[in-house]
Every structure is written in C-alpha cells, then in structure tokens.
Write a protein that holds these residues in place. Sequence first.
Motif, PDB file in Angstrom:
ATOM      1  N   PHE A 148       0.833  -1.206   0.000  1.00  0.00           N
ATOM      2  CA  PHE A 148       0.000   0.000   0.000  1.00  0.00           C
ATOM      3  C   PHE A 148       0.869   1.258   0.000  1.00  0.00           C
ATOM      4  O   PHE A 148       0.591   2.222  -0.732  1.00  0.00           O
ATOM      5  CB  PHE A 148      -0.917  -0.015   1.230  1.00  0.00           C
ATOM      6  CG  PHE A 148      -1.810   1.187   1.321  1.00  0.00           C
ATOM      7  CD1 PHE A 148      -2.934   1.303   0.514  1.00  0.00           C
ATOM      8  CD2 PHE A 148      -1.519   2.227   2.212  1.00  0.00           C
ATOM      9  CE1 PHE A 148      -3.754   2.422   0.593  1.00  0.00           C
ATOM     10  CE2 PHE A 148      -2.333   3.347   2.288  1.00  0.00           C
ATOM     11  CZ  PHE A 148      -3.454   3.444   1.479  1.00  0.00           C
ATOM     12  N   TYR A 149       1.934   1.237   0.790  1.00  0.00           N
ATOM     13  CA  TYR A 149       2.828   2.393   0.855  1.00  0.00           C
ATOM     14  C   TYR A 149       3.524   2.625  -0.496  1.00  0.00           C
ATOM     15  O   TYR A 149       3.593   3.763  -0.991  1.00  0.00           O
ATOM     16  CB  TYR A 149       3.869   2.175   1.959  1.00  0.00           C
ATOM     17  CG  TYR A 149       5.013   3.153   1.912  1.00  0.00           C
ATOM     18  CD1 TYR A 149       4.851   4.473   2.334  1.00  0.00           C
ATOM     19  CD2 TYR A 149       6.274   2.761   1.432  1.00  0.00           C
ATOM     20  CE1 TYR A 149       5.903   5.375   2.274  1.00  0.00           C
ATOM     21  CE2 TYR A 149       7.319   3.653   1.377  1.00  0.00           C
ATOM     22  CZ  TYR A 149       7.131   4.963   1.799  1.00  0.00           C
ATOM     23  OH  TYR A 149       8.170   5.866   1.736  1.00  0.00           O
ATOM     24  N   LEU A 150       4.029   1.556  -1.103  1.00  0.00           N
ATOM     25  CA  LEU A 150       4.712   1.686  -2.397  1.00  0.00           C
ATOM     26  C   LEU A 150       3.744   2.108  -3.496  1.00  0.00           C
ATOM     27  O   LEU A 150       4.113   2.859  -4.414  1.00  0.00           O
ATOM     28  CB  LEU A 150       5.383   0.356  -2.766  1.00  0.00           C
ATOM     29  CG  LEU A 150       6.566  -0.058  -1.887  1.00  0.00           C
ATOM     30  CD1 LEU A 150       6.983  -1.485  -2.196  1.00  0.00           C
ATOM     31  CD2 LEU A 150       7.752   0.889  -2.078  1.00  0.00           C
ATOM     32  N   LYS A 151       2.509   1.647  -3.392  1.00  0.00           N
ATOM     33  CA  LYS A 151       1.501   2.032  -4.384  1.00  0.00           C
ATOM     34  C   LYS A 151       1.210   3.525  -4.311  1.00  0.00           C
ATOM     35  O   LYS A 151       1.175   4.219  -5.339  1.00  0.00           O
ATOM     36  CB  LYS A 151       0.230   1.214  -4.139  1.00  0.00           C
ATOM     37  CG  LYS A 151      -0.919   1.533  -5.076  1.00  0.00           C
ATOM     38  CD  LYS A 151      -2.129   0.683  -4.727  1.00  0.00           C
ATOM     39  CE  LYS A 151      -3.329   1.081  -5.567  1.00  0.00           C
ATOM     40  NZ  LYS A 151      -4.533   0.288  -5.209  1.00  0.00           N
ATOM     41  N   ARG A 152       1.012   4.040  -3.103  1.00  0.00           N
ATOM     42  CA  ARG A 152       0.739   5.474  -2.942  1.00  0.00           C
ATOM     43  C   ARG A 152       1.958   6.305  -3.338  1.00  0.00           C
ATOM     44  O   ARG A 152       1.830   7.364  -3.963  1.00  0.00           O
ATOM     45  CB  ARG A 152       0.362   5.766  -1.481  1.00  0.00           C
ATOM     46  CG  ARG A 152      -0.943   5.142  -1.035  1.00  0.00           C
ATOM     47  CD  ARG A 152      -2.117   5.731  -1.790  1.00  0.00           C
ATOM     48  NE  ARG A 152      -2.239   7.148  -1.563  1.00  0.00           N
ATOM     49  CZ  ARG A 152      -2.913   7.714  -0.558  1.00  0.00           C
ATOM     50  NH1 ARG A 152      -3.534   6.947   0.333  1.00  0.00           N
ATOM     51  NH2 ARG A 152      -2.990   9.031  -0.449  1.00  0.00           N
ATOM     52  N   THR A 153       3.138   5.826  -3.009  1.00  0.00           N
ATOM     53  CA  THR A 153       4.360   6.555  -3.368  1.00  0.00           C
ATOM     54  C   THR A 153       4.551   6.597  -4.879  1.00  0.00           C
ATOM     55  O   THR A 153       4.916   7.635  -5.451  1.00  0.00           O
ATOM     56  CB  THR A 153       5.581   5.894  -2.707  1.00  0.00           C
ATOM     57  OG1 THR A 153       5.340   5.754  -1.313  1.00  0.00           O
ATOM     58  CG2 THR A 153       6.829   6.721  -2.921  1.00  0.00           C
ATOM     59  N   GLY A 154       4.308   5.467  -5.522  1.00  0.00           N
ATOM     60  CA  GLY A 154       4.466   5.413  -6.975  1.00  0.00           C
ATOM     61  C   GLY A 154       3.459   6.277  -7.708  1.00  0.00           C
ATOM     62  O   GLY A 154       3.771   6.852  -8.765  1.00  0.00           O
ATOM     63  N   GLU A 155       2.247   6.381  -7.164  1.00  0.00           N
ATOM     64  CA  GLU A 155       1.226   7.223  -7.798  1.00  0.00           C
ATOM     65  C   GLU A 155       1.582   8.703  -7.705  1.00  0.00           C
ATOM     66  O   GLU A 155       1.312   9.480  -8.631  1.00  0.00           O
ATOM     67  CB  GLU A 155      -0.132   6.970  -7.147  1.00  0.00           C
ATOM     68  CG  GLU A 155      -0.732   5.620  -7.491  1.00  0.00           C
ATOM     69  CD  GLU A 155      -2.007   5.356  -6.710  1.00  0.00           C
ATOM     70  OE1 GLU A 155      -2.342   6.187  -5.829  1.00  0.00           O
ATOM     71  OE2 GLU A 155      -2.661   4.333  -6.966  1.00  0.00           O
ATOM     72  N   LYS A 156       2.176   9.100  -6.607  1.00  0.00           N
ATOM     73  CA  LYS A 156       2.486  10.518  -6.410  1.00  0.00           C
ATOM     74  C   LYS A 156       3.687  10.969  -7.236  1.00  0.00           C
ATOM     75  O   LYS A 156       3.741  12.113  -7.682  1.00  0.00           O
ATOM     76  CB  LYS A 156       2.748  10.784  -4.923  1.00  0.00           C
ATOM     77  CG  LYS A 156       1.501  10.687  -4.056  1.00  0.00           C
ATOM     78  CD  LYS A 156       1.832  10.943  -2.603  1.00  0.00           C
ATOM     79  CE  LYS A 156       0.586  10.837  -1.725  1.00  0.00           C
ATOM     80  NZ  LYS A 156       0.910  11.060  -0.289  1.00  0.00           N
ATOM     81  N   LYS A 157       4.643  10.082  -7.417  1.00  0.00           N
ATOM     82  CA  LYS A 157       5.856  10.474  -8.142  1.00  0.00           C
ATOM     83  C   LYS A 157       5.561  10.625  -9.634  1.00  0.00           C
ATOM     84  O   LYS A 157       4.675   9.977 -10.188  1.00  0.00           O
ATOM     85  CB  LYS A 157       6.959   9.440  -7.918  1.00  0.00           C
ATOM     86  CG  LYS A 157       7.523   9.493  -6.502  1.00  0.00           C
ATOM     87  CD  LYS A 157       8.727   8.597  -6.353  1.00  0.00           C
ATOM     88  CE  LYS A 157       9.315   8.748  -4.953  1.00  0.00           C
ATOM     89  NZ  LYS A 157      10.499   7.883  -4.758  1.00  0.00           N
ATOM     90  N   LYS A 158       6.348  11.488 -10.267  1.00  0.00           N
ATOM     91  CA  LYS A 158       6.105  11.816 -11.673  1.00  0.00           C
ATOM     92  C   LYS A 158       7.014  11.058 -12.639  1.00  0.00           C
ATOM     93  O   LYS A 158       6.856  11.195 -13.854  1.00  0.00           O
ATOM     94  CB  LYS A 158       6.298  13.319 -11.890  1.00  0.00           C
ATOM     95  CG  LYS A 158       5.299  14.171 -11.124  1.00  0.00           C
ATOM     96  CD  LYS A 158       5.514  15.637 -11.409  1.00  0.00           C
ATOM     97  CE  LYS A 158       4.502  16.497 -10.650  1.00  0.00           C
ATOM     98  NZ  LYS A 158       4.691  17.951 -10.914  1.00  0.00           N
TER      99      LYS A 158
END
Length: 302
Positions: free
Chosen positions: A152-162
Amino acid sequence: MPNGPLPGAPFIPCPGGVLLSQRSILVSCSDLFPRLHVRHGSNSSVELKTDNDVVKFSFGTQPANGRIRRKEKKTPRQIKMSKRAKLNELRFYRLKAKKKMNSPNPEVRIRYKLDKAKRKEEWLIEKLRKFDVPKLPDEPHDPEILTEEERFYLKRTGEKKKNYVPVGRRGVFGGVVLNMHLHWKNNETVKVVCKPCKPGQIHTYAEELARLSKGIVIDIKPNNTIIFFRGKNYVQPKVMSPPDTLSKAKALEKYKFEQSLEHTSQFIEKLEHELEEYHQHLARYKKGKKEALQDNPSVLNT
C-alpha cells in the motif's frame, strides 16, 4: 627392367634379346627398341598384357596413382535473361492479373484477391520469424515477499511520483528496461505507461518487464499504467539492457510487420466471407430458377 625373369612365369622373346614375363609389364619404348631409329619419338609407355595366352599391347601414359581420370560432368550454365525478356515477362504477369481483376465473374475476382492476400500473409509470417529472439535461461532470483502495508505504501508513493517510462508502439525492447534501471538509481518505484495498448496486453507487458528487469509489480492501473518496485536489496546490473531483447530500430520494424499481418488477416476473413455469400447467392438463384421452370413449363418449351 629387372635383370632376370620373374619367378613362376613363362618367357616371351622380344627384339634385342630381352625376355618378357607373361605378367603385365610396363616398359618404355626407348628401353624396348634402343637401336631403332624413330623419327618422332615420345616418352609414352607400352604395356604388355598376356592374359589367357593372349598378348596385348597398350600405348599411353599411365597416371602415377594408377587411376584413370574421368571427365567431370559440367553443370549446365544458367542462361541470363536479357533486360527486354524480363520486361516482357513482367508485362505478361501484369496483363494476366489485370484480366483477372476485370473479369465479369465475381468469383474469379475474389479468388484472385484471396490468393494474393494469402501469399502476402505467408511472406509476413516468414519475415516475423527473423525477429524471434531466443530467451536466455532465467538466472536464480529470490523474489521478495512484501506485506500488505508495504504494498500500500509503495503504491501510494508510486502514484504521487512523476517519473515514468513510456511503452509505445514498439512494445517491450531493450531501451525500456534500460530506462527502468536508470529511474531505479534514484527512486524505489517507477511507472510504466503503455500507449497504445490493446485489451489484455498490459498484463503481458507486466510479466515481460518483471522477467527482464527483476522488478516487482505493485499495481496495474485501469489507464494502462504499471507500478514497479525495484526491490529491497536492489543492485544495478552492469548490463542494464538485456541481450535477449530487440533494439529500437528492430522493434519498430517488427511492429510494422505485425500491423501489416493483422490487416492482411482481416482482409482475408472479409474476402472469405464475400466468397461464401456469393456461393449462397448463386445457390439461391439456381434454386429459384429451377422452381420457376417447374411452375411454368411453357417457358422451357419456348
């Protein structure tokens, strides 16, 4: 010449006091007749054979290995066609094709197009075989197990990064994997955006990229976006572009052949459907004509 006769063989008297054995003997003309005046001399040899009490002479040179050379069969030369002959042949095929295209029979026209499309399909399949790269055996890789919280943490981090890597019409090739490793140098996750992408093709891309990059698929978005995690113990490989992938130019060439093959296959299906409809129409027409003749026999008499 031997000084004495050969043991166990009868003797044959010859000029000059030379005794010849009944066996096959090879002597020189100069040795056999040394005192005779020869106008045109040669170094040819004389072979004397006495088989079954019959004396035979043979003149000629004998090869060193004792084998007689035979003339090799010459391969027929290919006759090169002149430029005019080639042009005439091409003109003949063009006229033949034009005759079929302008035929009043619809079946002839459809079958001509169908045969031409099938030949093109075979040619495209043969071309695409050249782009098949043999897959290397998978190296031993220990897949890391992530908990739900980490995912879940990696998913949210990956979505935010460009940062992202595009996958276009060329598909997956060496440059895509190289860009993923370059992004993983400073980031834990990277997004892979696939455009254009056919339905269901995104999952194929995800499996292929996970195998080539040794990354972990975190999530696949509905908008054809894949989030990859590099791994906890990630070490950048020395060769970031796998050897069992195509180059950028080769990938584009393969894409063009695949598109052409897809359109050709659709065209073949369309022609086969048209041919089937024509046969059905022909059967209905013949059936209707037969029924009309049975109902009105006077038409047949006239």
